[in-house]
Motif scaffolding. Sequence first.
Motif, PDB file in Angstrom:
ATOM      1  N   ASN A   1     -17.814   4.940   1.066  1.00 16.65           N
ATOM      2  CA  ASN A   1     -18.542   4.389   2.300  1.00 16.65           C
ATOM      3  C   ASN A   1     -18.051   4.594   3.563  1.00 16.65           C
ATOM      4  OD1 ASN A   1     -19.570   2.420   0.211  1.00 16.65           O
ATOM      5  ND2 ASN A   1     -17.502   1.244   0.305  1.00 16.65           N
ATOM      6  N   GLY A   2     -17.400   5.720   3.619  1.00 18.38           N
ATOM      7  CA  GLY A   2     -16.986   6.390   4.911  1.00 18.38           C
ATOM      8  C   GLY A   2     -15.473   5.689   5.385  1.00 18.38           C
ATOM      9  N   ASP A   3     -15.023   4.782   4.763  1.00 14.28           N
ATOM     10  CA  ASP A   3     -13.806   4.082   5.164  1.00 14.28           C
ATOM     11  C   ASP A   3     -12.479   4.823   4.685  1.00 14.28           C
ATOM     12  OD1 ASP A   3     -15.439   1.996   6.242  1.00 14.28           O
ATOM     13  OD2 ASP A   3     -15.442   1.040   4.037  1.00 14.28           O
ATOM     14  N   LYS A   4     -11.600   4.882   5.535  1.00 14.17           N
ATOM     15  CA  LYS A   4     -10.104   5.508   5.434  1.00 14.17           C
ATOM     16  C   LYS A   4      -9.192   4.301   4.943  1.00 14.17           C
ATOM     17  CE  LYS A   4     -10.584   8.752   9.315  1.00 14.17           C
ATOM     18  NZ  LYS A   4      -9.834   9.295  10.508  1.00 14.17           N
ATOM     19  N   LEU A   5      -8.257   4.846   4.194  1.00  9.67           N
ATOM     20  CA  LEU A   5      -7.397   3.765   3.763  1.00  9.67           C
ATOM     21  C   LEU A   5      -6.531   2.984   4.863  1.00  9.67           C
ATOM     22  CD1 LEU A   5      -5.424   2.808   1.330  1.00  9.67           C
ATOM     23  CD2 LEU A   5      -3.740   4.662   1.848  1.00  9.67           C
ATOM     24  N   THR A   6      -6.648   3.614   6.077  1.00  8.80           N
ATOM     25  CA  THR A   6      -5.813   2.754   7.314  1.00  8.80           C
ATOM     26  C   THR A   6      -6.752   1.436   7.529  1.00  8.80           C
ATOM     27  OG1 THR A   6      -7.249   4.465   8.761  1.00  8.80           O
ATOM     28  CG2 THR A   6      -5.079   4.594   8.506  1.00  8.80           C
ATOM     29  N   ALA A   7      -8.274   1.746   7.191  1.00  2.00           N
ATOM     30  CA  ALA A   7      -9.013   0.250   7.429  1.00  2.00           C
ATOM     31  C   ALA A   7      -8.664  -0.556   6.538  1.00  2.00           C
ATOM     32  CB  ALA A   7     -10.521   0.819   7.104  1.00  2.00           C
ATOM     33  N   PHE A   8      -8.184  -0.171   5.282  1.00  2.16           N
ATOM     34  CA  PHE A   8      -7.657  -1.365   4.298  1.00  2.16           C
ATOM     35  C   PHE A   8      -6.392  -1.875   4.909  1.00  2.16           C
ATOM     36  CE2 PHE A   8     -11.069   0.966   1.907  1.00  2.16           C
ATOM     37  CZ  PHE A   8     -11.628   0.055   1.146  1.00  2.16           C
ATOM     38  N   ALA A   9      -5.498  -1.109   5.335  1.00  4.23           N
ATOM     39  CA  ALA A   9      -4.338  -1.537   5.861  1.00  4.23           C
ATOM     40  C   ALA A   9      -4.675  -2.500   6.921  1.00  4.23           C
ATOM     41  CB  ALA A   9      -3.443  -0.215   6.154  1.00  4.23           C
ATOM     42  N   ASP A  10      -5.414  -2.137   7.777  1.00  7.08           N
ATOM     43  CA  ASP A  10      -5.875  -2.628   8.883  1.00  7.08           C
ATOM     44  C   ASP A  10      -6.479  -4.233   8.637  1.00  7.08           C
ATOM     45  OD1 ASP A  10      -4.918  -0.935  10.714  1.00  7.08           O
ATOM     46  OD2 ASP A  10      -6.798  -0.259  10.871  1.00  7.08           O
ATOM     47  N   ALA A  11      -7.222  -4.430   7.435  1.00  4.01           N
ATOM     48  CA  ALA A  11      -8.014  -5.529   7.000  1.00  4.01           C
ATOM     49  C   ALA A  11      -6.755  -6.434   6.538  1.00  4.01           C
ATOM     50  CB  ALA A  11      -8.733  -5.181   5.727  1.00  4.01           C
ATOM     51  N   VAL A  12      -5.647  -5.856   5.872  1.00  2.00           N
ATOM     52  CA  VAL A  12      -4.618  -6.587   5.292  1.00  2.00           C
ATOM     53  C   VAL A  12      -3.885  -7.362   6.454  1.00  2.00           C
ATOM     54  CG1 VAL A  12      -2.358  -6.772   3.876  1.00  2.00           C
ATOM     55  CG2 VAL A  12      -4.354  -5.283   3.136  1.00  2.00           C
ATOM     56  N   LEU A  13      -3.658  -6.695   7.374  1.00  4.84           N
ATOM     57  CA  LEU A  13      -2.963  -7.083   8.482  1.00  4.84           C
ATOM     58  C   LEU A  13      -3.870  -8.180   9.004  1.00  4.84           C
ATOM     59  CD1 LEU A  13      -1.538  -3.625   9.995  1.00  4.84           C
ATOM     60  CD2 LEU A  13      -0.284  -5.617   8.889  1.00  4.84           C
ATOM     61  N   GLU A  14      -4.974  -8.019   9.584  1.00  6.65           N
ATOM     62  CA  GLU A  14      -5.806  -8.864  10.082  1.00  6.65           C
ATOM     63  C   GLU A  14      -5.897 -10.140   9.523  1.00  6.65           C
ATOM     64  OE1 GLU A  14      -9.445 -11.145  10.755  1.00  6.65           O
ATOM     65  OE2 GLU A  14      -9.370  -9.675   8.979  1.00  6.65           O
ATOM     66  N   ARG A  15      -6.248  -9.992   8.115  1.00  2.28           N
ATOM     67  CA  ARG A  15      -6.628 -11.269   7.331  1.00  2.28           C
ATOM     68  C   ARG A  15      -5.326 -12.086   7.045  1.00  2.28           C
ATOM     69  NH1 ARG A  15     -10.068 -14.231   7.308  1.00  2.28           N
ATOM     70  NH2 ARG A  15     -10.087 -13.354   9.369  1.00  2.28           N
ATOM     71  N   ALA A  16      -4.238 -11.329   6.825  1.00  2.00           N
ATOM     72  CA  ALA A  16      -2.810 -12.061   6.783  1.00  2.00           C
ATOM     73  C   ALA A  16      -2.665 -12.931   8.108  1.00  2.00           C
ATOM     74  CB  ALA A  16      -1.752 -11.210   6.389  1.00  2.00           C
ATOM     75  N   HIS A  17      -2.769 -12.350   9.309  1.00  2.00           N
ATOM     76  CA  HIS A  17      -2.419 -13.115  10.380  1.00  2.00           C
ATOM     77  C   HIS A  17      -3.426 -14.181  10.732  1.00  2.00           C
ATOM     78  CE1 HIS A  17      -0.665  -9.173  12.422  1.00  2.00           C
ATOM     79  NE2 HIS A  17       0.268  -9.716  11.576  1.00  2.00           N
ATOM     80  N   ALA A  18      -4.666 -14.075  10.462  1.00  2.00           N
ATOM     81  CA  ALA A  18      -5.801 -14.716  10.534  1.00  2.00           C
ATOM     82  C   ALA A  18      -5.691 -15.901   9.500  1.00  2.00           C
ATOM     83  CB  ALA A  18      -7.067 -14.284  10.276  1.00  2.00           C
ATOM     84  N   ARG A  19      -5.014 -15.849   8.402  1.00  2.00           N
ATOM     85  CA  ARG A  19      -5.066 -17.011   7.359  1.00  2.00           C
ATOM     86  C   ARG A  19      -3.283 -17.556   7.486  1.00  2.00           C
ATOM     87  NH1 ARG A  19      -8.507 -17.889   3.677  1.00  2.00           N
ATOM     88  NH2 ARG A  19      -7.507 -19.750   3.418  1.00  2.00           N
ATOM     89  N   ARG A  20      -2.742 -16.796   8.612  1.00  2.00           N
ATOM     90  CA  ARG A  20      -1.202 -17.340   8.718  1.00  2.00           C
ATOM     91  C   ARG A  20      -0.422 -17.328   7.599  1.00  2.00           C
ATOM     92  NH1 ARG A  20      -4.794 -19.875  11.952  1.00  2.00           N
ATOM     93  NH2 ARG A  20      -4.426 -19.860  14.087  1.00  2.00           N
ATOM     94  N   VAL A  21      -0.433 -16.338   6.925  1.00  2.00           N
ATOM     95  CA  VAL A  21       0.614 -15.783   5.831  1.00  2.00           C
ATOM     96  C   VAL A  21       1.361 -14.706   6.271  1.00  2.00           C
ATOM     97  CG1 VAL A  21      -0.717 -17.006   4.053  1.00  2.00           C
ATOM     98  CG2 VAL A  21      -1.227 -14.437   4.354  1.00  2.00           C
ATOM     99  N   GLU A  22       2.429 -14.419   5.487  1.00  2.00           N
ATOM    100  CA  GLU A  22       3.292 -13.345   5.883  1.00  2.00           C
ATOM    101  C   GLU A  22       2.718 -12.002   5.310  1.00  2.00           C
ATOM    102  OE1 GLU A  22       5.817 -13.254   7.626  1.00  2.00           O
ATOM    103  OE2 GLU A  22       6.057 -15.515   7.608  1.00  2.00           O
ATOM    104  N   VAL A  23       2.958 -10.928   6.334  1.00  2.00           N
ATOM    105  CA  VAL A  23       2.632  -9.643   5.723  1.00  2.00           C
ATOM    106  C   VAL A  23       3.772  -8.693   6.153  1.00  2.00           C
ATOM    107  CG1 VAL A  23       1.495  -9.223   8.001  1.00  2.00           C
ATOM    108  CG2 VAL A  23       0.797  -7.805   6.144  1.00  2.00           C
ATOM    109  N   VAL A  24       4.028  -7.512   5.306  1.00  2.00           N
ATOM    110  CA  VAL A  24       4.955  -6.622   5.714  1.00  2.00           C
ATOM    111  C   VAL A  24       4.191  -5.273   5.514  1.00  2.00           C
ATOM    112  CG1 VAL A  24       7.021  -5.382   4.644  1.00  2.00           C
ATOM    113  CG2 VAL A  24       6.759  -7.745   4.240  1.00  2.00           C
ATOM    114  N   ASP A  25       4.334  -4.747   6.744  1.00  2.00           N
ATOM    115  CA  ASP A  25       3.323  -3.342   6.928  1.00  2.00           C
ATOM    116  C   ASP A  25       4.162  -2.123   6.346  1.00  2.00           C
ATOM    117  OD1 ASP A  25       1.694  -1.290   7.852  1.00  2.00           O
ATOM    118  OD2 ASP A  25       2.207  -1.707  10.005  1.00  2.00           O
ATOM    119  N   LEU A  26       3.869  -1.658   5.090  1.00  2.00           N
ATOM    120  CA  LEU A  26       4.257  -0.478   4.499  1.00  2.00           C
ATOM    121  C   LEU A  26       3.431   0.740   5.041  1.00  2.00           C
ATOM    122  CD1 LEU A  26       5.285  -1.817   0.976  1.00  2.00           C
ATOM    123  CD2 LEU A  26       6.617  -1.691   2.958  1.00  2.00           C
TER     124      LEU A  26
END
Length: 556
Positions: free
Chosen positions: A486-511
């Motif tokens: 789809n032309g997406d990099k792994l960084t896009a999936f990492a960014d999606a985890v960070l964004e959704r966790a913040h939006a849903r107000r749950v904890e996220v650890v950025d590895l």
Amino acid sequence: MVAKTVVAVVEGNPISRDHQIIPRELRLLLEEIQSQALSTGPAFYQDTLAGLNALPVPDIGSTGFVLGDGTNNGVYRRGASAWNKTANLPSGFVDAFSALTTAQAAEATADDLAARAIQRQGAIPANSNVAAVTAPGVHLGKASQGYTGLPAGFDPSEAFHLFVSSPGGDAGGTGTARFVHQRIEVLTATGNRRRAWTRVNDSTATGVTTGVGAWLDVLGEIGAADLSPVYNWQGSIGGGDLNALVETGLYNVTTAMINAPAGAMVGALVEVASHSSYVRQTYHALDDPSDGWSRIIRPGAGIYYDWQRLATLPLAGKKIVILGDSITERGAWPAQVGDLTGAEVVNVGMGGTRMALHDNSLQEYYDPMSMHAIAGYIQTGNFQPLIDAANALFTFNGDDNRPQAAALAAMNWNTVDLIVSAHGTNDFSGSRPLGAATSTGNATFRGAINDIVTRILGTYPRLQLVFATPIYRARDGGSDTDTNLNGDKLTAFADAVLERAHARRVEVVDLHYTSGINAETAPTLLEPLPDGVHPLPAGDERIASRLAAALKARFA
């Protein structure tokens, strides 16, 4: 109090134009005047009345003297807003005061010059024995002059100062001068330290060698090179027995040692404190200095008490369930997180699984094990689809996820404190669409995250749900350049985890961005290519350290 009046001191008694002022009587008179002035306030001396008026406003009642302003000469008292003259100075007072001041200055100068003359004694003659140098003062020792009687280890090519003092008398301070103190200081510093020696000689002994004390090496000047940043640093050790480590100090343990704390990682600082027959050892892992062990040993008595975990494990008594793909299943880092936090950690990672829908040819086996499906089982309490899929996969290719499925099915979720989801790398490689922020359902990556939060926390609101971003991949050119279908990099999936966790107000650890696993460190932290995805032991420790630190900081 002085016995004479001002007139008697300055003009004589009886008054005489031939009267000579006696300095001592004038000094006593001035001291008496100043004493009386100070009893009511500070005293000020000025040559002119203008100078007195120019002073910063003094306290009311202060006394001022004008000494060189003609008819304005006199004694003044400070009122509320001005200086008020209260008395004239006697005839000859100013001249006498000036003469006394000059005489005192000359006397002080003479004393100073005499003292300096005593101190400077000049150069020591060549080939002299320094023990014979007894005149008080400072003597210059020139370089390479054949002097004898110098301290052992002294470099004769160095110039030096010889300080000599003789307090006079014997040890009781009576009689003629007997004991002579000598101190040598070299005039150049070596290694930021100026060498110095000192001794005491008995000058009444016969000859210049009899009664000569031994030179003592003293520190002189301390330089940076003499100081250690760690006062008790003992260096690095490894491969031995910690039971034998009894000398007080701080040690760096670089390799595995016998009788180290069970479960402790290699790489630690060990602090040893010894008192009498007791020795206390404290062991701190380098990857998490807040974690450690301590024990008391008595080597002489052959007593070695067990290591005790220090009270630095804030998650002790908590249960953490870690879900993920093969990076979790195969990794040592989940167990290490337990060691670092004190929590009970259950590793139920299953290789090949995703956050969202698993829709390739193995969908019937792996999709029921993916995170979105497990969230549904937690919501309903029905884990049978997971049990069935694990059995079918084992029959199909021998990949055995049955223990993880059984553990999840038997889990009492009311006893679980944290759930960690570490997914995303297989979603990337399987080209799962990222989806919109408002997506729901398992068809997109963001939609799956939204559903997972809703299902788990909607059923068990007391649980803490933690997402971990996927770590860097070195495969296919690396995460920074590799793209999926789809032309997406792994960084896009990492960014999606960070964004959704913040939006849903749950904890996220950025590895992904902060674990330290990247293109430069991948050769030592990840399996060699063509793998380039799964962590080596050093990579496991890096992940465990980062995740454990975050969990302790947020949930302690």
